[in-house]
Write an enzyme that holds these catalytic residues in place. Sequence first.
Site, mmCIF file in Angstrom:
data_model
loop_
_atom_site.group_PDB
_atom_site.id
_atom_site.type_symbol
_atom_site.label_atom_id
_atom_site.label_comp_id
_atom_site.label_asym_id
_atom_site.label_seq_id
_atom_site.Cartn_x
_atom_site.Cartn_y
_atom_site.Cartn_z
ATOM 1 N N ARG A 88 0.848 -1.181 0.000
ATOM 2 C CA ARG A 88 0.000 0.000 0.000
ATOM 3 C C ARG A 88 0.885 1.234 0.000
ATOM 4 N NH1 ARG A 88 -4.072 -1.787 -2.168
ATOM 5 N NH2 ARG A 88 -5.497 -3.129 -1.025
ATOM 6 N N LEU A 90 1.592 4.777 1.184
ATOM 7 C CA LEU A 90 1.181 5.532 2.368
ATOM 8 C C LEU A 90 1.031 7.014 2.055
ATOM 9 C CD1 LEU A 90 3.496 3.809 5.001
ATOM 10 C CD2 LEU A 90 1.035 3.451 4.682
ATOM 11 N N ASN A 103 11.550 1.874 4.465
ATOM 12 C CA ASN A 103 11.191 0.822 3.525
ATOM 13 C C ASN A 103 12.458 0.371 2.811
ATOM 14 O OD1 ASN A 103 9.442 -0.913 2.074
ATOM 15 N ND2 ASN A 103 9.467 0.484 0.328
ATOM 16 N N HIS A 105 13.734 -1.112 -0.889
ATOM 17 C CA HIS A 105 13.337 -1.296 -2.278
ATOM 18 C C HIS A 105 14.401 -2.116 -3.001
ATOM 19 C CE1 HIS A 105 11.427 -0.416 -6.114
ATOM 20 N NE2 HIS A 105 12.621 -0.161 -6.609
ATOM 21 N N GLU A 171 19.412 -6.973 0.875
ATOM 22 C CA GLU A 171 18.415 -6.517 1.841
ATOM 23 C C GLU A 171 18.710 -7.014 3.250
ATOM 24 O OE1 GLU A 171 14.440 -7.334 0.454
ATOM 25 O OE2 GLU A 171 14.920 -6.692 -1.584
#
Length: 525
Positions: A88, A90, A103, A105, A171
């Site tokens: 989603r 934000l 976050n 990516h 990550e």
Amino acid sequence: MVTIAGLASNRGRNLRNIADRSPGGAELGVVVSNHADAPILEWAADRGIPSEVVERDDDESRESHEERVLDALADYDFDIVCLDGYMRVLTSTFIDATPTTLNVHPSLLPAFPGMDAHEQVLDAGVKMTGCTVHVVDEEVDGGPIVTQEAVPVYEGDDEDDLKTRVLYDAEFKAYPRAVRWFAEGRVTVEDDTVTVEGDEDAGLPERRLTSEDRYDTLRYGENPHQDAAVYVDETCDEASVVGAPQLNEGAKGLSYNNYNDADGALNLIKEFDEPAAAVIKHTNPAGCATADTLAEAYADALATDPMSAFGGIVALNRECDAETAELVVDSFKEVVVAPGYTDDALDVLTEKKNLRVLDVGELGERTETYTEKALVGGRLVQERDMWTPTLDDLEIVTETEPTDEQLETMLFAWKVLKHVKSNGILFAKGTETVGVGMGQVSRVDAVELAAMKAEEHAEGKDAQGAVMASDAFFPFPDGVEKAAEAGIEAVIQPGGSVNDDEVIEACDERGIAMVFTGQRCFRHD
């Protein structure tokens, strides 16, 4: 302690990794998902981590849904929000009401934003991708960058290959790093800019990124059942055995152990300005010497321990001449390393079918200032041990003072001792070794080994009247006592033991001269 509120729509593997690693002491305090069947919810329940499900109705606005997410989080204390595959976008409704939201990516932003990053990477034909941890704002994948991690793109990669590599190799490194920085209070987010206190290159930087190219695939590793390769750092200006031309055509290539030993041998003879030669076996010096000519230096080095030198590595710090070459081929050696060879020397050396002859070029300066060792799960990095004492550094601590010749020998011995595995003891006369005791768990054992080597293996020399060098202090007088029995008349050692006075007394009782350097030279690898 920093507490995380995690938002995920699916498996939440990054959140799970962060929870397992607890970077900077951070802990996952609550998990929120917008899908009731998200696998991360079951994982959170198994771990005893509270979770909330806030699904979005079909006709519900983003803002309304985010307000309900905020209501679900109202009963929890948290310091940072971490998104992980939260599907989603934000709005300010959420972003303005919560602490910093992060976050990750799966590309090196600002390149390849959006849902299909891996497809974009492959379509663009780039050779490097990675991930970006960024602060979330209302622009999709556009917030200020906290940290990034790169991974290569290989020929034949598909989206699944990249997805797996970026997750595990990028990550799983970058996201915990960013969380740790926040947990340590080192991150400032201001005016769309992220600054991290201490994230600078100061010799041993906060982050290290190394890139090396495979130079060759080796026959095997330390043992035949282990695969191995050698990689080259093309930016290294220092003389090196990696990439050095092998001058004897048809001889087999260097093995893993050959490279390791040849590197150790080359590093040792770089210590000397005078003509120097060393014979290395299993990265330890079997013998080393300096002399007026290279041939004399090699003969003196070999005579320290001809038996151990069998199958060893020879390193020379001068162009190899025919006289030296004749001595080298007189017994079996694996590799010769030198900054050049005369034509006559090459004629001699290349007669030996499998004697590998490496030309490392001009030795020049030692420019590599750090060394490293890979560990399972990490890497040790340290400054290279370039220190050697001068006469001004030596503190005479005994009633008997060393002679000028003994002082010269001490300085020579220390340069060689730096390349002997700890616990290391070295006996020397003039500027040649007479016995080496290496890799012992007891310093007394190292003394006894050096004495045995000098007595039983050395040819034309012994320990009588020699100098002993120790890579660390003597914790008790017994090491000096054993050395005296072998004929040692002078000692160089770091000093610093609580029993230094007893060790000095043992020397005084035997008329042995001893100096302290104030520095040790352990070599554990």
